[in-house]
Design a protein around this motif. Structure first.
Motif, PDB file in Angstrom:
ATOM      1  N   CYS A  12      38.742  44.523   1.171  1.00 48.12           N
ATOM      2  CA  CYS A  12      39.085  43.717   2.342  1.00 48.12           C
ATOM      3  C   CYS A  12      40.363  42.931   2.073  1.00 48.12           C
ATOM      4  CB  CYS A  12      37.939  42.776   2.697  1.00 48.12           C
ATOM      5  SG  CYS A  12      37.563  41.541   1.433  1.00 48.12           S
ATOM      6  N   PRO A  13      40.968  42.351   3.117  1.00 50.65           N
ATOM      7  CA  PRO A  13      42.169  41.550   2.898  1.00 50.65           C
ATOM      8  C   PRO A  13      41.877  40.105   2.479  1.00 50.65           C
ATOM      9  CG  PRO A  13      41.761  41.784   5.239  1.00 50.65           C
ATOM     10  CD  PRO A  13      40.727  42.619   4.528  1.00 50.65           C
ATOM     11  N   ASP A  14      40.666  39.584   2.799  1.00 52.45           N
ATOM     12  CA  ASP A  14      40.340  38.177   2.526  1.00 52.45           C
ATOM     13  C   ASP A  14      38.873  38.072   2.086  1.00 52.45           C
ATOM     14  OD1 ASP A  14      39.763  35.442   2.571  1.00 52.45           O
ATOM     15  OD2 ASP A  14      40.906  35.085   4.403  1.00 52.45           O
TER      16      ASP A  14
ATOM     17  N   LEU B  69      35.410  37.270   4.446  1.00 54.13           N
ATOM     18  CA  LEU B  69      34.395  38.302   4.694  1.00 54.13           C
ATOM     19  C   LEU B  69      33.048  37.886   4.098  1.00 54.13           C
ATOM     20  CD1 LEU B  69      34.088  40.928   6.196  1.00 54.13           C
ATOM     21  CD2 LEU B  69      34.656  42.143   4.088  1.00 54.13           C
TER      22      LEU B  69
ATOM     23  N   PHE C 291      33.070  41.451  -2.377  1.00 52.39           N
ATOM     24  CA  PHE C 291      34.205  41.624  -1.476  1.00 52.39           C
ATOM     25  C   PHE C 291      35.468  41.438  -2.305  1.00 52.39           C
ATOM     26  CE2 PHE C 291      30.574  39.609   0.487  1.00 52.39           C
ATOM     27  CZ  PHE C 291      30.245  40.535   1.471  1.00 52.39           C
TER      28      PHE C 291
ATOM     29  N   ARG D 202      39.714  41.725  -2.809  1.00 52.63           N
ATOM     30  CA  ARG D 202      40.999  41.738  -2.117  1.00 52.63           C
ATOM     31  C   ARG D 202      41.746  43.025  -2.462  1.00 52.63           C
ATOM     32  NH1 ARG D 202      43.954  38.038   0.250  1.00 52.63           N
ATOM     33  NH2 ARG D 202      42.860  36.291  -0.707  1.00 52.63           N
TER      34      ARG D 202
ATOM     35  N   TYR E  59      45.528  46.480   2.643  1.00 51.59           N
ATOM     36  CA  TYR E  59      44.249  46.991   3.155  1.00 51.59           C
ATOM     37  C   TYR E  59      44.405  47.571   4.562  1.00 51.59           C
ATOM     38  CZ  TYR E  59      39.566  46.898   5.136  1.00 51.59           C
ATOM     39  OH  TYR E  59      38.400  47.246   5.762  1.00 51.59           O
TER      40      TYR E  59
ATOM     41  N   ALA F 134      41.919  48.859   7.622  1.00 57.81           N
ATOM     42  CA  ALA F 134      40.528  48.892   8.090  1.00 57.81           C
ATOM     43  C   ALA F 134      40.122  50.322   8.420  1.00 57.81           C
ATOM     44  CB  ALA F 134      40.371  48.014   9.324  1.00 57.81           C
TER      45      ALA F 134
ATOM     46  N   ALA G 117      36.636  42.617   8.805  1.00 57.55           N
ATOM     47  CA  ALA G 117      37.623  43.445   8.109  1.00 57.55           C
ATOM     48  C   ALA G 117      37.617  44.880   8.623  1.00 57.55           C
ATOM     49  CB  ALA G 117      37.375  43.420   6.603  1.00 57.55           C
TER      50      ALA G 117
ATOM     51  N   HIS H 230      34.918  47.081   8.698  1.00 57.98           N
ATOM     52  CA  HIS H 230      33.892  47.993   8.173  1.00 57.98           C
ATOM     53  C   HIS H 230      32.777  48.158   9.194  1.00 57.98           C
ATOM     54  CE1 HIS H 230      35.476  45.941   4.484  1.00 57.98           C
ATOM     55  NE2 HIS H 230      35.667  47.211   4.160  1.00 57.98           N
TER      56      HIS H 230
END
Length: 124
Positions: free
Chosen positions: A14-16, A20, A53, A55, A59, A61, A115, A117
């Motif tokens: 994920c980016p963050d 998340l 999770f 980083r 990323y 999605a 994110a 998913h």
């Protein structure tokens, strides 16, 4: 004879990670792992399963239902309450609801986390 293995962790790119983790923490009530940080965060289940999770810079999605960016993992959650109520609460927390719903609406719903998913909620 097969190995006797027990699933101990599932980790999502994920980016963050903290954002998340916060989404899934609010959705499930699981505890945030005390060593969670901006690069890797996690939640601990009562049965010992760890949901992580991590980083990933750049990323992308996953796409649903298309596969231009494959989902690679699909998680399902049983819910005790009415699916409409569970869905509404998850949407309030930041989930998305794709137009494509492959299941009968009374039985299961496909949502996406913040994110991107995809995950299912299933009436238990």
């Amino acid at each position: 004879m097969p190995l006797q293995m027990k699933l101990s962790a599932i980790t999502l790119d994920c980016p963050d990670p903290l954002a998340l983790a916060a989404f899934y923490q609010q959705a499930t009530g699981l505890e945030l792992h005390p060593k969670s940080d901006a690069e890797f965060a996690g939640l601990t289940c009562e049965n010992g399963l760890f949901i992580g999770f991590q980083r990933v810079h750049g990323y992308r999605a996953p796409s649903w239902p298309g596969q231009t960016a494959p989902q690679q993992l699909h998680v399902c959650f049983d819910v005790d309450e009415d699916l409409d109520k569970a869905e509404a609460r998850l949407l309030e927390l930041g989930a998305g609801r794709p137009d494509h719903q492959p299941h009968e609406a009374a039985r299961a719903r496909v949502l996406t986390d913040p994110a991107g998913h995809p995950f299912c909620i299933v009436r238990s």
